[in-house]
Design an enzyme around this catalytic site. Structure first.
Site, PDB file in Angstrom:
ATOM      1  N   GLU A  97      22.595  27.996  50.809  1.00  0.00           N
ATOM      2  CA  GLU A  97      23.183  29.135  50.111  1.00  0.00           C
ATOM      3  C   GLU A  97      23.548  28.817  48.661  1.00  0.00           C
ATOM      4  O   GLU A  97      24.283  29.577  48.025  1.00  0.00           O
ATOM      5  CB  GLU A  97      24.461  29.592  50.846  1.00  0.00           C
ATOM      6  CG  GLU A  97      24.312  29.797  52.328  1.00  0.00           C
ATOM      7  CD  GLU A  97      23.624  31.092  52.703  1.00  0.00           C
ATOM      8  OE1 GLU A  97      22.889  31.649  51.853  1.00  0.00           O
ATOM      9  OE2 GLU A  97      23.813  31.541  53.837  1.00  0.00           O
ATOM     10  N   HIS A 126      32.440  30.500  51.444  1.00  0.00           N
ATOM     11  CA  HIS A 126      31.645  31.366  52.330  1.00  0.00           C
ATOM     12  C   HIS A 126      31.971  30.997  53.765  1.00  0.00           C
ATOM     13  O   HIS A 126      31.916  29.814  54.134  1.00  0.00           O
ATOM     14  CB  HIS A 126      30.153  31.171  52.046  1.00  0.00           C
ATOM     15  CG  HIS A 126      29.264  31.812  53.069  1.00  0.00           C
ATOM     16  ND1 HIS A 126      29.420  33.115  53.495  1.00  0.00           N
ATOM     17  CD2 HIS A 126      28.207  31.307  53.764  1.00  0.00           C
ATOM     18  CE1 HIS A 126      28.489  33.391  54.390  1.00  0.00           C
ATOM     19  NE2 HIS A 126      27.744  32.317  54.570  1.00  0.00           N
ATOM     20  N   HIS A 160      31.864  32.230  58.170  1.00  0.00           N
ATOM     21  CA  HIS A 160      31.352  33.058  59.257  1.00  0.00           C
ATOM     22  C   HIS A 160      32.510  33.365  60.203  1.00  0.00           C
ATOM     23  O   HIS A 160      32.367  33.298  61.429  1.00  0.00           O
ATOM     24  CB  HIS A 160      30.238  32.335  60.012  1.00  0.00           C
ATOM     25  CG  HIS A 160      28.982  32.156  59.231  1.00  0.00           C
ATOM     26  ND1 HIS A 160      27.835  31.611  59.771  1.00  0.00           N
ATOM     27  CD2 HIS A 160      28.666  32.447  57.935  1.00  0.00           C
ATOM     28  CE1 HIS A 160      26.874  31.563  58.849  1.00  0.00           C
ATOM     29  NE2 HIS A 160      27.365  32.067  57.731  1.00  0.00           N
ATOM     30  N   TYR A 166      47.620  48.374  52.325  1.00  0.00           N
ATOM     31  CA  TYR A 166      47.698  48.146  50.875  1.00  0.00           C
ATOM     32  C   TYR A 166      47.225  46.759  50.462  1.00  0.00           C
ATOM     33  O   TYR A 166      46.806  46.548  49.316  1.00  0.00           O
ATOM     34  CB  TYR A 166      49.128  48.397  50.368  1.00  0.00           C
ATOM     35  CG  TYR A 166      50.121  47.309  50.674  1.00  0.00           C
ATOM     36  CD1 TYR A 166      50.300  46.240  49.797  1.00  0.00           C
ATOM     37  CD2 TYR A 166      50.888  47.342  51.835  1.00  0.00           C
ATOM     38  CE1 TYR A 166      51.209  45.229  50.065  1.00  0.00           C
ATOM     39  CE2 TYR A 166      51.801  46.344  52.109  1.00  0.00           C
ATOM     40  CZ  TYR A 166      51.954  45.290  51.231  1.00  0.00           C
ATOM     41  OH  TYR A 166      52.852  44.276  51.514  1.00  0.00           O
ATOM     42  N   HIS A 183      26.138  38.816  58.552  1.00  0.00           N
ATOM     43  CA  HIS A 183      26.187  37.424  58.101  1.00  0.00           C
ATOM     44  C   HIS A 183      27.605  36.847  58.093  1.00  0.00           C
ATOM     45  O   HIS A 183      27.928  35.982  58.892  1.00  0.00           O
ATOM     46  CB  HIS A 183      25.554  37.343  56.703  1.00  0.00           C
ATOM     47  CG  HIS A 183      25.331  35.968  56.190  1.00  0.00           C
ATOM     48  ND1 HIS A 183      24.335  35.662  55.287  1.00  0.00           N
ATOM     49  CD2 HIS A 183      25.981  34.799  56.405  1.00  0.00           C
ATOM     50  CE1 HIS A 183      24.374  34.376  54.996  1.00  0.00           C
ATOM     51  NE2 HIS A 183      25.376  33.834  55.654  1.00  0.00           N
ATOM     52  N   TYR A 195      52.190  40.630  40.378  1.00  0.00           N
ATOM     53  CA  TYR A 195      52.719  40.137  41.647  1.00  0.00           C
ATOM     54  C   TYR A 195      52.740  38.614  41.662  1.00  0.00           C
ATOM     55  O   TYR A 195      51.739  37.958  41.380  1.00  0.00           O
ATOM     56  CB  TYR A 195      51.869  40.656  42.809  1.00  0.00           C
ATOM     57  CG  TYR A 195      52.329  40.224  44.177  1.00  0.00           C
ATOM     58  CD1 TYR A 195      53.426  40.833  44.788  1.00  0.00           C
ATOM     59  CD2 TYR A 195      51.648  39.243  44.880  1.00  0.00           C
ATOM     60  CE1 TYR A 195      53.837  40.460  46.047  1.00  0.00           C
ATOM     61  CE2 TYR A 195      52.058  38.863  46.153  1.00  0.00           C
ATOM     62  CZ  TYR A 195      53.150  39.478  46.727  1.00  0.00           C
ATOM     63  OH  TYR A 195      53.552  39.098  47.984  1.00  0.00           O
TER      64      TYR A 195
END
Length: 235
Positions: free
Chosen positions: A94, A113, A115, A134, A176, A229
């Protein structure tokens, strides 16, 4: 030495190509720890998922096909933004979307990334996450988009991911998993954890019925508050 080596076509490891070797070594160590933490938190299993981190004029990415328990700092693969491997190693399949995200988003320092269970479940439904809560704003907008399916490791996947990530810090990848972005690894992990939690909550709400969806106006108020924030007051 590095300039002569490049002229002669010699491939040196990145620790010799760049002066701050201690920083690079620390980054490799942090990546290794993060890979293991993702498994401990249940965001990845086995060899699934990968990490990419900006490192000056190049980037580091986790190796291909290695399990978290076997991964070592020296296994992290250094790559130029041209796609050339620096030194040795086989990068994650990837690596393209890690490269493209880091190249196009200068504010991003780390890409995670996963799964993870709930994000992947909703991604397999090709379902965008609406503003049912929110905290969707933690991903940078009023939705968490789901990119259409594309074969892993392809430029097509990178292209649809970049589109889904426009003005966002996270997206789902159809059939994915999930991508989370951050200023650094700690920030990217916080985004990944929050998105997985939101996906679990949304999945749970759908078991009962259709959740109430916040309006665009309500979400704009949240996004405005999110801009300051957690920041310390000046003065």
């Amino acid at each position: 030495m590095p300039l002569l080596a490049e002229c002669w076509g010699i491939s040196l490891p990145p620790d010799l190509l760049f002066p701050d070797t201690r920083s690079i070594s620390r980054l490799r160590q942090k990546m290794t720890e993060m890979v293991q933490k993702l498994v401990i938190l249940g965001l990845n299993r086995g060899t699934s998922g990968n990490i990419g981190v900006r490192c000056g004029d190049f980037f580091l990415v986790t190796p291909s096909g290695a399990g978290a328990e076997d991964m070592k700092p020296e296994d992290m693969v250094a790559m130029r933004f041209s796609g050339e491997v620096i030194g040795s190693g086989s990068p994650s399949s990837e690596w393209l979307f890690h490269r493209d995200i880091l190249a196009s988003r200068p504010e991003v320092g780390a890409v995670i990334h996963t799964h993870s269970r709930y994000a992947t479940t909703l991604a397999c439904l090709n379902r965008e996450i609406p503003p049912f809560h929110y905290m969707i704003a933690a991903a940078g907008g009023n939705t968490i988009r789901c990119a259409p399916y594309a074969l892993f490791g392809t430029q097509e996947l990178s292209d649809v991911a970049l589109q889904a990530l426009q003005n966002r810090k996270a997206c789902l990848l159809g059939n994915h998993g999930m991508i989370a972005l951050g200023e650094d690894l700690t920030d990217a992990l916080a985004v990944a954890v929050e998105v997985e939690s939101l996906c679990e909550q949304y999945w749970g709400a759908l078991q009962v019925g259709e959740p109430n969806i916040l309006t665009d106006g309500e979400m704009q108020e949240v996004l405005r508050k999110f801009k300051c924030y957690g920041r310390k007051r000046q003065g």
